[in-house]
Design an enzyme around this catalytic site. Structure first.
Site, PDB file in Angstrom:
ATOM      1  N   TYR A  53       0.823  -1.225   0.000  1.00 15.41           N
ATOM      2  CA  TYR A  53       0.000   0.000   0.000  1.00 15.41           C
ATOM      3  C   TYR A  53       0.851   1.266   0.000  1.00 15.41           C
ATOM      4  O   TYR A  53       0.425   2.289  -0.532  1.00 15.41           O
ATOM      5  CB  TYR A  53      -1.019  -0.024   1.150  1.00 15.41           C
ATOM      6  CG  TYR A  53      -2.147  -0.990   0.853  1.00 15.41           C
ATOM      7  CD1 TYR A  53      -3.156  -0.653  -0.060  1.00 15.41           C
ATOM      8  CD2 TYR A  53      -2.180  -2.260   1.414  1.00 15.41           C
ATOM      9  CE1 TYR A  53      -4.163  -1.549  -0.384  1.00 15.41           C
ATOM     10  CE2 TYR A  53      -3.187  -3.161   1.104  1.00 15.41           C
ATOM     11  CZ  TYR A  53      -4.175  -2.797   0.207  1.00 15.41           C
ATOM     12  OH  TYR A  53      -5.178  -3.685  -0.125  1.00 15.41           O
ATOM     13  N   ARG A  56       1.362   1.774  -3.591  1.00 11.72           N
ATOM     14  CA  ARG A  56       0.128   2.230  -4.234  1.00 11.72           C
ATOM     15  C   ARG A  56      -0.107   3.719  -3.930  1.00 11.72           C
ATOM     16  O   ARG A  56      -0.535   4.486  -4.767  1.00 11.72           O
ATOM     17  CB  ARG A  56      -1.106   1.443  -3.765  1.00 11.72           C
ATOM     18  CG  ARG A  56      -1.083  -0.078  -3.949  1.00 11.72           C
ATOM     19  CD  ARG A  56      -1.373  -0.486  -5.372  1.00 11.72           C
ATOM     20  NE  ARG A  56      -0.326  -0.131  -6.302  1.00 11.72           N
ATOM     21  CZ  ARG A  56       0.870  -0.734  -6.369  1.00 11.72           C
ATOM     22  NH1 ARG A  56       1.170  -1.722  -5.593  1.00 11.72           N
ATOM     23  NH2 ARG A  56       1.773  -0.327  -7.237  1.00 11.72           N
ATOM     24  N   ASN A  87     -13.142   2.155  -6.093  1.00 16.74           N
ATOM     25  CA  ASN A  87     -11.726   2.509  -6.102  1.00 16.74           C
ATOM     26  C   ASN A  87     -11.284   3.078  -4.772  1.00 16.74           C
ATOM     27  O   ASN A  87     -12.054   3.726  -4.060  1.00 16.74           O
ATOM     28  CB  ASN A  87     -11.436   3.518  -7.214  1.00 16.74           C
ATOM     29  CG  ASN A  87     -11.612   2.893  -8.580  1.00 16.74           C
ATOM     30  OD1 ASN A  87     -11.684   1.673  -8.681  1.00 16.74           O
ATOM     31  ND2 ASN A  87     -11.699   3.713  -9.605  1.00 16.74           N
ATOM     32  N   ASP A  89      -8.578   5.054  -4.830  1.00  8.53           N
ATOM     33  CA  ASP A  89      -7.886   6.309  -5.161  1.00  8.53           C
ATOM     34  C   ASP A  89      -8.821   7.502  -4.920  1.00  8.53           C
ATOM     35  O   ASP A  89     -10.006   7.329  -4.641  1.00  8.53           O
ATOM     36  CB  ASP A  89      -7.371   6.270  -6.623  1.00  8.53           C
ATOM     37  CG  ASP A  89      -8.489   6.243  -7.664  1.00  8.53           C
ATOM     38  OD1 ASP A  89      -9.364   7.124  -7.632  1.00  8.53           O
ATOM     39  OD2 ASP A  89      -8.482   5.341  -8.532  1.00  8.53           O
ATOM     40  N   HIS A 104     -14.895   0.628  -0.857  1.00 12.39           N
ATOM     41  CA  HIS A 104     -13.797  -0.239  -0.425  1.00 12.39           C
ATOM     42  C   HIS A 104     -12.677   0.510   0.278  1.00 12.39           C
ATOM     43  O   HIS A 104     -11.549   0.035   0.327  1.00 12.39           O
ATOM     44  CB  HIS A 104     -13.243  -1.011  -1.630  1.00 12.39           C
ATOM     45  CG  HIS A 104     -14.238  -1.985  -2.208  1.00 12.39           C
ATOM     46  ND1 HIS A 104     -14.197  -2.447  -3.493  1.00 12.39           N
ATOM     47  CD2 HIS A 104     -15.330  -2.574  -1.634  1.00 12.39           C
ATOM     48  CE1 HIS A 104     -15.210  -3.289  -3.701  1.00 12.39           C
ATOM     49  NE2 HIS A 104     -15.921  -3.367  -2.593  1.00 12.39           N
ATOM     50  N   GLY A 169     -15.930   0.770 -15.999  1.00 18.25           N
ATOM     51  CA  GLY A 169     -14.679   0.087 -15.664  1.00 18.25           C
ATOM     52  C   GLY A 169     -14.705  -0.808 -14.456  1.00 18.25           C
ATOM     53  O   GLY A 169     -13.793  -0.766 -13.640  1.00 18.25           O
ATOM     54  N   THR A 170     -15.750  -1.614 -14.343  1.00 15.58           N
ATOM     55  CA  THR A 170     -15.723  -2.628 -13.282  1.00 15.58           C
ATOM     56  C   THR A 170     -16.105  -3.974 -13.878  1.00 15.58           C
ATOM     57  O   THR A 170     -17.031  -4.066 -14.680  1.00 15.58           O
ATOM     58  CB  THR A 170     -16.633  -2.282 -12.083  1.00 15.58           C
ATOM     59  OG1 THR A 170     -16.797  -3.457 -11.279  1.00 15.58           O
ATOM     60  CG2 THR A 170     -17.992  -1.750 -12.475  1.00 15.58           C
TER      61      THR A 170
HETATM   62  N1  LIG Z   1      -7.757   2.654  -8.886  1.00 11.63           N
HETATM   63  C1  LIG Z   1      -8.046   1.897  -7.806  1.00 11.63           C
HETATM   64  O1  LIG Z   1      -8.422   2.418  -6.759  1.00 11.63           O
HETATM   65  C2  LIG Z   1      -7.941   0.393  -7.908  1.00 11.63           C
HETATM   66  C3  LIG Z   1      -7.085  -0.226  -8.834  1.00 11.63           C
HETATM   67  C4  LIG Z   1      -7.054  -1.651  -8.868  1.00 11.63           C
HETATM   68  C5  LIG Z   1      -7.856  -2.401  -8.013  1.00 11.63           C
HETATM   69  N2  LIG Z   1      -8.677  -1.760  -7.132  1.00 11.63           N
HETATM   70  C6  LIG Z   1      -9.562  -2.564  -6.251  1.00 11.63           C
HETATM   71  O2  LIG Z   1      -9.792  -3.796  -6.870  1.00 11.63           O
HETATM   72  C7  LIG Z   1     -11.163  -4.201  -6.892  1.00 11.63           C
HETATM   73  C8  LIG Z   1     -11.388  -4.601  -8.333  1.00 11.63           C
HETATM   74  O3  LIG Z   1     -12.670  -4.565  -8.825  1.00 11.63           O
HETATM   75  P1  LIG Z   1     -13.006  -3.706 -10.125  1.00 11.63           P
HETATM   76  O4  LIG Z   1     -14.211  -4.301 -10.762  1.00 11.63           O
HETATM   77  O5  LIG Z   1     -12.983  -2.259  -9.760  1.00 11.63           O
HETATM   78  O6  LIG Z   1     -11.762  -3.877 -11.083  1.00 11.63           O
HETATM   79  P2  LIG Z   1     -11.331  -5.097 -11.946  1.00 11.63           P
HETATM   80  O7  LIG Z   1      -9.837  -4.992 -12.044  1.00 11.63           O
HETATM   81  O8  LIG Z   1     -11.941  -6.353 -11.488  1.00 11.63           O
HETATM   82  O9  LIG Z   1     -11.979  -4.792 -13.389  1.00 11.63           O
HETATM   83  C9  LIG Z   1     -11.554  -3.711 -14.148  1.00 11.63           C
HETATM   84  C10 LIG Z   1     -12.525  -3.481 -15.284  1.00 11.63           C
HETATM   85  O10 LIG Z   1     -12.095  -2.306 -15.957  1.00 11.63           O
HETATM   86  C11 LIG Z   1     -12.121  -2.562 -17.342  1.00 11.63           C
HETATM   87  N3  LIG Z   1     -11.147  -1.655 -17.947  1.00 11.63           N
HETATM   88  C12 LIG Z   1      -9.824  -1.856 -18.184  1.00 11.63           C
HETATM   89  N4  LIG Z   1      -9.279  -0.762 -18.755  1.00 11.63           N
HETATM   90  C13 LIG Z   1     -10.283   0.145 -18.866  1.00 11.63           C
HETATM   91  C14 LIG Z   1     -10.341   1.473 -19.378  1.00 11.63           C
HETATM   92  N5  LIG Z   1      -9.254   2.103 -19.879  1.00 11.63           N
HETATM   93  N6  LIG Z   1     -11.535   2.114 -19.329  1.00 11.63           N
HETATM   94  C15 LIG Z   1     -12.652   1.506 -18.845  1.00 11.63           C
HETATM   95  N7  LIG Z   1     -12.640   0.249 -18.359  1.00 11.63           N
HETATM   96  C16 LIG Z   1     -11.466  -0.418 -18.367  1.00 11.63           C
HETATM   97  C17 LIG Z   1     -11.823  -4.018 -17.513  1.00 11.63           C
HETATM   98  O11 LIG Z   1     -12.317  -4.515 -18.756  1.00 11.63           O
HETATM   99  C18 LIG Z   1     -12.565  -4.624 -16.311  1.00 11.63           C
HETATM  100  O12 LIG Z   1     -13.918  -4.899 -16.630  1.00 11.63           O
HETATM  101  C19 LIG Z   1     -11.940  -3.019  -6.389  1.00 11.63           C
HETATM  102  O13 LIG Z   1     -12.569  -3.384  -5.229  1.00 11.63           O
HETATM  103  C20 LIG Z   1     -10.897  -1.928  -6.061  1.00 11.63           C
HETATM  104  O14 LIG Z   1     -10.982  -1.537  -4.711  1.00 11.63           O
HETATM  105  C21 LIG Z   1      -8.726  -0.384  -7.064  1.00 11.63           C
END
Ligand SMILES: NC(=O)c1ccc[n+]([C@@H]2O[C@H](COP(=O)([O-])OP(=O)(O)OC[C@H]3O[C@@H](n4cnc5c(N)ncnc54)[C@H](O)[C@@H]3O)[C@@H](O)[C@H]2O)c1
Length: 227
Positions: A53, A56, A87, A89, A104, A169-170
């Site tokens: 973390y 991150r 997210n 962030d 989260h 993007g989830t």
């Molecule tokens: N930025 C962050 O805060 C961050 C980063 C990574 C993981 N996480 C954590 O991981 C968990 C993951 O679950 P999730 O569903 O958010 O992520 P995930 O990684 O499971 O899924 C990511 C999704 O984003 C899509 N994607 C990839 N590139 C993209 C783009 N440029 N534009 C739009 N969509 C795009 C993918 O196709 C996928 O469906 C969450 O609970 C989160 O807390 C957070």
């Protein structure tokens, strides 16, 4: 004003340089998520978790909101906008969005391991031995896999009052967050922006925009027109 509820996941921040983890085969920046984002991982190797973390947090502080975050802020001129994000962030906040609910947790906060309500704003590294006022070791203020999601009830209430739902993007694979779509009143439209179609949400009223967040948000604005 109509109520636009937006559910965002890691994909909305991908073009800000913060990687998603499903796209990398279930690894988060090269780590097995259960090692760095679960109570079992924390019990096994807390220093590894803190270090993960810390990295991150540094990466986040060097990242900037992208066009998707900024356009969601702009949409506040036309809609009451509520953002529910998975997210950790703070890019929605830095883009200026007013109503952001973190399901989260947040990377820029830490809390006591003895009392989950003892929370501090935090931008530095956390070391093993850094304690809260109550003597508890500090840990990231993150909801790990297997932990309860305290904001779920509030999030469900928000979705129940939506006039339209936008999902960006989830992968819709992390529960209970993925079940939020079930709280949308019947007949209200859903828009999904994602280069890959997420599983399990292919019901009626879903408009799928098969694009990245930055491109797809412009398509979404065009699609809703004057609505
Ligand atoms: N930025 C962050 O805060 C961050 C980063 C990574 C993981 N996480 C954590 O991981 C968990 C993951 O679950 P999730 O569903 O958010 O992520 P995930 O990684 O499971 O899924 C990511 C999704 O984003 C899509 N994607 C990839 N590139 C993209 C783009 N440029 N534009 C739009 N969509 C795009 C993918 O196709 C996928 O469906 C969450 O609970 C989160 O807390 C957070």
């Amino acid at each position: 004003m109509k109520h636009l509820v937006v559910l965002t996941g890691a994909g909305v921040s991908a073009e800000s340089g913060i990687k998603t983890f499903r796209d990398a085969g279930g690894l988060w920046e090269g780590y097995d998520v259960m090692e760095v984002a679960s109570p079992i991982g924390w019990a096994k190797n807390p220093k590894l978790v803190l270090d993960f973390y810390n990295q991150r947090r540094k990466q986040l502080l060097a990242s900037l909101p992208n066009l998707a975050h900024k356009t969601l802020k702009e949409l506040e001129k036309r809609f009451k906008v509520s953002i529910i994000t998975q997210n950790v962030d703070d890019l929605h906040e830095r883009a200026g969005s007013k109503n952001v609910l973190h399901l989260h947790g947040e990377l820029l906060k830490v809390r006591s391991t003895k009392n989950e309500k003892l929370i501090y704003e935090w931008t530095k590294d956390v070391q093993w031995g850094d304690k809260a006022e109550d003597g508890g070791q500090l840990r990231p203020h993150i909801v790990w896999f297997g932990e309860a999601v305290p904001a779920m009830h509030e999030a469900a209430k928000i979705v129940e009052t939506a006039d339209l739902l936008l999902i960006i993007g989830t992968s819709m694979q992390v529960y209970p967050a993925a079940s939020l779509i079930d709280y949308l009143p019947n007949g209200k439209p859903v828009y999904i922006i994602d280069p890959k179609k997420p599983n399990g949400v292919l019901q009626n009223h879903v408009h799928f925009i098969e694009e990245t967040a930055c491109k797809g948000i412009t398509t979404f604005v065009d699609m809703i027109g004057e609505k």
